[in-house]
Design an enzyme around this catalytic site. Sequence first.
Site, mmCIF file in Angstrom:
data_model
loop_
_atom_site.group_PDB
_atom_site.id
_atom_site.type_symbol
_atom_site.label_atom_id
_atom_site.label_comp_id
_atom_site.label_asym_id
_atom_site.label_seq_id
_atom_site.Cartn_x
_atom_site.Cartn_y
_atom_site.Cartn_z
ATOM 1 N N CYS A 1 0.870 -1.163 0.000
ATOM 2 C CA CYS A 1 0.000 0.000 0.000
ATOM 3 C C CYS A 1 0.909 1.216 0.000
ATOM 4 C CB CYS A 1 -0.855 -0.003 1.263
ATOM 5 S SG CYS A 1 -1.723 -1.556 1.477
ATOM 6 N N ARG B 1 1.124 1.947 -5.917
ATOM 7 C CA ARG B 1 1.363 0.895 -4.930
ATOM 8 C C ARG B 1 0.098 0.110 -4.598
ATOM 9 N NH1 ARG B 1 6.277 1.926 -2.438
ATOM 10 N NH2 ARG B 1 5.727 0.482 -0.799
ATOM 11 N N TRP C 1 -3.599 -1.822 -1.372
ATOM 12 C CA TRP C 1 -3.600 -3.039 -2.167
ATOM 13 C C TRP C 1 -3.906 -4.141 -1.148
ATOM 14 C CZ3 TRP C 1 -1.227 -7.844 -2.548
ATOM 15 C CH2 TRP C 1 -1.409 -8.517 -3.762
ATOM 16 N N ASN D 1 1.360 -0.333 5.803
ATOM 17 C CA ASN D 1 1.724 -1.065 4.593
ATOM 18 C C ASN D 1 2.477 -2.309 5.048
ATOM 19 O OD1 ASN D 1 2.719 -1.867 2.061
ATOM 20 N ND2 ASN D 1 4.503 -0.538 2.242
ATOM 21 N N GLY D 2 2.020 -3.495 4.616
ATOM 22 C CA GLY D 2 2.703 -4.733 5.005
ATOM 23 C C GLY D 2 1.719 -5.733 5.569
ATOM 24 N N GLU E 1 9.206 -12.375 -21.304
ATOM 25 C CA GLU E 1 8.904 -11.004 -20.891
ATOM 26 C C GLU E 1 7.762 -10.422 -21.736
ATOM 27 O OE1 GLU E 1 9.267 -9.122 -18.546
ATOM 28 O OE2 GLU E 1 9.024 -7.086 -19.284
ATOM 29 N N LYS F 1 4.176 -8.909 -20.405
ATOM 30 C CA LYS F 1 3.669 -7.566 -20.755
ATOM 31 C C LYS F 1 2.245 -7.668 -21.290
ATOM 32 C CE LYS F 1 5.802 -5.590 -19.037
ATOM 33 N NZ LYS F 1 6.912 -6.019 -18.293
ATOM 34 N N GLU G 1 -0.456 -8.996 -18.497
ATOM 35 C CA GLU G 1 -0.764 -8.172 -17.314
ATOM 36 C C GLU G 1 -1.525 -6.903 -17.670
ATOM 37 O OE1 GLU G 1 2.566 -6.697 -14.983
ATOM 38 O OE2 GLU G 1 3.819 -6.573 -16.762
ATOM 39 N N HIS H 1 6.025 -29.678 -27.408
ATOM 40 C CA HIS H 1 5.988 -30.701 -26.361
ATOM 41 C C HIS H 1 4.696 -30.608 -25.549
ATOM 42 C CE1 HIS H 1 9.966 -32.250 -27.163
ATOM 43 N NE2 HIS H 1 10.355 -30.992 -27.323
ATOM 44 N N LYS I 1 2.633 -1.729 -8.202
ATOM 45 C CA LYS I 1 3.978 -1.536 -8.733
ATOM 46 C C LYS I 1 5.027 -2.175 -7.831
ATOM 47 C CE LYS I 1 6.962 0.416 -11.522
ATOM 48 N NZ LYS I 1 7.055 -0.280 -12.812
HETATM 49 O O1 M6R Z 1 10.449 -3.643 -8.450
HETATM 50 P P1 M6R Z 1 10.822 -5.000 -8.977
HETATM 51 O O2 M6R Z 1 11.657 -4.943 -10.206
HETATM 52 O O3 M6R Z 1 11.440 -5.874 -7.937
HETATM 53 O O4 M6R Z 1 9.436 -5.663 -9.384
HETATM 54 C C1 M6R Z 1 9.375 -7.002 -9.775
HETATM 55 C C2 M6R Z 1 8.023 -7.353 -10.341
HETATM 56 O O5 M6R Z 1 7.030 -7.152 -9.392
HETATM 57 C C3 M6R Z 1 7.697 -6.522 -11.596
HETATM 58 O O6 M6R Z 1 8.665 -6.689 -12.568
HETATM 59 C C4 M6R Z 1 6.321 -6.958 -12.157
HETATM 60 O O7 M6R Z 1 6.400 -8.245 -12.656
HETATM 61 C C5 M6R Z 1 5.827 -5.975 -13.211
HETATM 62 N N1 M6R Z 1 4.410 -5.864 -13.098
HETATM 63 C C6 M6R Z 1 6.159 -6.378 -14.590
HETATM 64 O O8 M6R Z 1 5.697 -5.495 -15.556
#
Ligand code: M6R
Length: 587
Positions: free
Chosen positions: A2, A27, A74, A100-101, A466, A470, A473, A489, A582
């Site tokens: 959060c 966040r 969050w 937060n936590g 990757e 993208k 998500e 496979h 994030k």
């Molecule tokens: O801040 P970080 O690089 O440690 O974050 C890692 C992941 O949470 C972050 O890369 C996440 O997968 C993103 N949503 C990808 O776009």
Amino acid sequence: MCGIAGYLGKRKASPILLDAVRRLEYRGYDSVGIATLHEQRLSVRKAVGNVEEVDKKLHFAEMPGNVGIAHTRWATTGKVTDENAHPHLSNNGKIAVVHNGIIENYQELKGFLQKNGYTLKSQTDTEVIPNLIEHHMKRKSLKQAFLETLRQLEGTFSIVALDEGSGTILGARHNSPLVLGLARDGTYIASDVSPFIEATKKAVLLEDDEAVILDNKLEILNFRTGKPVRKKIFLMHWNYEQAKKGDYEHFMMKEIDEQGSTIKKAVQQDAKLMKKAVSMVKKAFGVFLVGCGTSYHACVSASYVFSHIAKKHVNVVLASEFENHREFLTNKTLLIALSQSGETADVLEAVRIAKDKGVKIIAITNVVSSTLTQLADETIMMNCGPEICVLSTKSYTAQLAILTALVYGLAGKLEAGKKLVLQAAAKVPDIIRDSTPKIKALASKIKDSRSIFLIGRDMAYPSALEGALKIKEVSYIHAEGFAGGELKHGTIALIEDNVPVIVLATEHTKKEILANAMEVKARGGYIIGINSRQDDVYDYFIEVPEAGMANPILMIIPIQILAYYLAIERNLDPDKPRNLAKSVTVK
Ligand code: M6R
């Protein structure tokens, strides 16, 4: 995961706090709340929704008072409801808390409070905190009651509390970020520096187990020992312009566009620091690379450069699985931890496990004030400016740039590595300009697909992983990345007429990957080629110039753009995908 904030000063607190939660919204955006104190009365407004939605209903900026706290959530413990939104109040209504936590022992603490006659109204773990403070205040001062409460909490937390009686703000952190901003108009406290970067460049970075008591003076102490701590003032370099959208509709596109310059900045590191990092890798007996999500994909991608250029074996491990490798760690091991935010709980946990075994740590991160920088022996900054969109874009290419240069350095060719990356960076603006119209058209064509698959071999394989992340998500279309040889496979069973398959081809892999593309096409798949050259097998072609070991830096760009336009076509907000945040500060 959060965002929390507090303010005490000369200005009206509520507009400052509203602005703070807007900036911290990356966040989490399940619910929002603010508490302010005016004429010795606390008032709280909170509800489910993102900041703009809730503010329309509750008009936060009307709340009077020069002191207050705020939260954007969050959800972890307790559903997304108004009742579970923060701030939470103590039973007597005199202590408000944002958190937060996760408080791992909250059930036990709740039982204790209930036995002592307290009623807990929400399903959150947080609500135990204001009530414990109230409970301890029956026998102790506010400060001692706060410290006593903190010592009882297990788990991860950053907390900001506000006391009605004295107007004091109290803060503390344990494995979760919290920073102070010292401005002329007052003192700010927040999960990161963004709420106060315009008001002041002076920050105090709190460390684990530190608490803050803020009234007409500022006291910082270790809450375990109760002893005062002397802190240095940290001068920040980020500016707020970097964290604004400017003419862009979304941060995601702004951040994709910035990559021409951010890749350059990432690779132009201090020569001494790079040499130091290279020597740490050379000396190490056993090198681990860890990260989560996109940062993990950067680790996988870099492992190919380690192999091809430096002939060096590295172990790439998801940070969340790292503890299973504990037995392989010695004081000669090196851990390279990648994290844009520097606050990802799994990465920090991996680093702590490693440090316990005497392992040396190199951090690669984008946030100067982050916990990861505090734990690492050496830190290489990504230097790509604030990344606001929940999706990692420019931080990924910055990570690839740094790791590519580092590996070339390991092979005694640091300058050649930098040159390669800079040449790739120079091509980014052209790739974006030339491919965007084609990608927009493609997004409109495939926007209703149930699944999208991506295949690549060698270094294009992590790019496929990757790329899939993208797409899924941000567009919520199921997407999966595979090594070219692997699709057949099992997953090839899902290929039928018009299923889009993105083929990431490089000069080095083209023979085999094009054969894989043929196999898919024979089953009706719609083949989208990302390559330096056209080929008959492609139904749709997007050109990306060949860049050798820097191929992953360029290949991901059209897929980032595709992901963006898929979200736009599907009427989704690319900056705030559902269920995500994030900075993932819980395990
Ligand atoms: O801040 P970080 O690089 O440690 O974050 C890692 C992941 O949470 C972050 O890369 C996440 O997968 C993103 N949503 C990808 O776009």
